[in-house]
Design an enzyme around this catalytic site. Sequence first.
Site, PDB file in Angstrom:
ATOM      1  N   CYS A   1      38.432   4.349  28.733  1.00  0.00           N
ATOM      2  CA  CYS A   1      37.600   3.291  28.152  1.00  0.00           C
ATOM      3  C   CYS A   1      38.453   2.224  27.487  1.00  0.00           C
ATOM      4  O   CYS A   1      38.311   1.042  27.764  1.00  0.00           O
ATOM      5  CB  CYS A   1      36.626   3.878  27.133  1.00  0.00           C
ATOM      6  N   HIS A   2      39.341   2.648  26.572  1.00  0.00           N
ATOM      7  CA  HIS A   2      40.134   1.664  25.850  1.00  0.00           C
ATOM      8  C   HIS A   2      41.605   2.029  25.800  1.00  0.00           C
ATOM      9  O   HIS A   2      42.342   1.557  24.948  1.00  0.00           O
ATOM     10  CB  HIS A   2      39.579   1.461  24.436  1.00  0.00           C
TER      11      HIS A   2
END
Lengths: 192, 430, 305
Positions: free
Chosen positions: A156-157
């Site tokens: 995701c990040h």
Amino acid sequence: MTTSDDTEDGEPTRREFIHIMAGVTAAAGAGATLWPLVDQMNPDASVLALSSKEVDVSAIAVGQAIKVMWQGKPVFIRHRTAEEIAEAEGTALSALKDPSARNENLAADADAEDANRRVDPNWMIVVGVCTHLGCIPLGTSSGENRGDYNGWFCPCHGSHYDIAGRIRRGPAPDNLDVPPYEFLSDTVVKIG
Amino acid sequence: MSHPSTYNPNSGLEKWLDARLPILRLAHDSFVDFPTPKNLNYWWTFGGILTVCLVIQIITGIVLAMHYTPHTSMAFDSVEHIMRDVNYGWLMRYVHANGGSMFFLAVYIHMFRGLYYGSYKEPREVLWMLGVVIFILMMATAFMGYVLPWGQMSYWAATVITNLFSAIPLIGDDIRTLFWGGFSVDNPTLNRFFSLHYLLPFAIFGVVMLHIWALHVPGNNNPTGVEVKDVKKDTVPFHPYYTVKDGFGIAVFLVLFAAFVFFNPDGLGHPDNYIKANPLSTPASIVPEWYFMPFYAILRAITFDLGPISSKLGGVIAMFSSLLILFVLPWLDRSKVRSMRYRPAARLWFVIFVVACIALGVLGGLPAEGRNVLYAQIATAYYFGFFLIILPLLGIMETPKPLPRSIADAVLNKHKPEAASGGAQPAPAE
Amino acid sequence: MIARTTIFAALASLAGMTAAIASAGSAKEAEHHHWHFAGPFGTFDKDALQRGYQVYETVCASCHGVEQLSFRNLGQKGGPFYLNTCPAGFADNVDCSNPNENPIVKALAAQYRYQVLDGPDDSGDMVERTPLASDRIPGPYPNEVIARLANNNALPPDLSLITKARHHGPDYVYSLLIGYADAPATVEITPGQYYNPYFHGDMTQALKPEFLDAEGHVVDGVVVPVGGVLAMAPPLVDGIVDYADEATPETVEQYAADVVEFLTWASEPKMEARKSMGVMSLIYLVILCIILYWSYRRVWAGLKK
């Protein structure tokens, strides 16, 4: 005490003992009724029945990992190799972003050395929820991106976790949580 | 009763709020200082009891909806999940299921009270009609709620009742299909029943507000049926006189309620509803909940064709008419005297009416065969005859007893020896 | 006065109404057995519950499921195998009052006669595995079609709600279990069917042809026997289940009473909680009534002067 409280025109006052008692009794009943209405929202018996889980880990080969569901969340169970154990144990605490063990089996102030992250050095068991915003990190199934530290990688990040589930780089603030667990035998682990 | 406001804001905050939203003034004038006839008997506590019933049903219903699943394959099991696993789930469900029965018991007493004391008469026609609206909404809500556990009785009650609408000429089948959302009672039906069962109680709540509003314009009727003449002599403030009396009535009612919930929770239900719905097998006898039985008996009493009207359509018409007739009651009963205390003839016919209603209730639960059909027809005929023939004729023909001059008079005379009660008549019934 | 009596009569008739409906049917009235759980203070007899579970598992479970029950229910408060504290020899951190950790329940689940169908596994197949305490108690058949095929097209009903799903359920199930009898001479029972006077049915169908006229009506003077025929063979015989407790007789009557105790618990495991809360609630409400009545008389006393 009752008669003297009556006013001259026959109006009873509202402060008479019996009226206060009536009000208090009724309010107590209403209060007692409130608890079932609140408690019904707590986890019910069928949910609690699944609060712990026994997992047979005998089929996991060295170097392999599995994902199991526990309390609605994935738990990663990795059978670590000797090199991986050595790598994890050799990592200096100063290299860690989060110095806390995050291990529910230990006191909150334990530090994040590898020994505080597991029960048996061969087995790394962590809750597979990224501490950043709750995504599921990759790296459990073979062939998945394990990140720069050979552990798990959250797509995701871009958070990188090492082989002990500790955050090394990226936006996640904490190490992956270690759930409460115990080995019932050499091959059966009870999570929760 | 409309009266000048006596609300007196004490604190600065109350004054501030009163200038912006006089809600405390409304509450004070409606439920604290509201002038209420001083002679109301225990039958008048059922308004408060019904409010409590509605609140209990809404609260327990919201709780149950948190755990219930409106799907044909899961509804039954989710109810059992509530009964077995959810914390206090059994309590919520038993209170809700028996609460329906208690609600209807109270509403029937409330309605018979209104009938006996002429509470539907001018100027309270709208008050009465709003009450009938509430009653019909209650019936719709209760029926749809009964379907939700998806037991055998749920399923077959839904089938039988929705099939009633197919009796309507020309568009009946289309209406039925519309209700079903399919070609039989099935998942779409269950889903919409759940949605409406959740919605309608709030509609009821709204109509109850109108009902109370319409009550507070002319004020309460009372056992004498004589209007308030002098607020000082005839009335007392609602609080504390009737708050405490209603409170006592509510507490006694809750004893009965609790006795059912805790010691005979399934006594008013049907065992077949603990069997999962099975569209392939009809139970030996389909009976509605007890509170629908009088209407069910009227439905089944029409066993004959009337000209172009088939018996099926006739039954449906009779059943709905038995409800709709209540709307025009204020214009059917032409007697100037409200309370049947002073109408000895009407009182006798009223007693027979109550017996007929109970008889219909019993017959609705028995198989419609043999003499039961005839009895149901006689009781049905009396039900309609009472409203359409007896009450209009009595208004013209009967000689009522002399009325007391005022409520205060009636109250005072009650405490004096009978000879002084203003005439040779025996003392009133209450 | 008239109106008041009428409405009391109405209330009384409401109570009688459900009883009137229950009386339909042509079966023999169920034996009234005295149950430990009867009455406002009745509780379940824990020993009978344990024996009843044994009868269920050994006999009934061959054909009937109890789909609403999980193994953990057996070890919950009020259940047959509830433990307040662990037996000697358990670690301190084990809480045996937790039904999921109850060692008896775990053993019963692990040794149960049927497996639980789980999966799909990694290769996409459904697998059978040993039940856990958190699992529903598995039934004998995977689906209704197989259940019917195995039982001469009759479907053995699920038993988890059976005592609530029949009028006078506990008495009825008990009577049915002990009530199998030889069929009266006037009827012919087809093979695979069994006569029971307590079963709701219509024995007109089973009358021998000589007792029916040409149109199929019963000949005058012939009494149609009560009861009906069902596909369940008499399930209990003396000695079929071995009780650990030597003092308890191993008879059909005892088995039937024990299994009904268990099935009644299975129908409503929260019955004991319901009754004890009911007693407290009623005591509270009666006190509230008295206080409110007193308060009401005081408030109104001023007016009566």
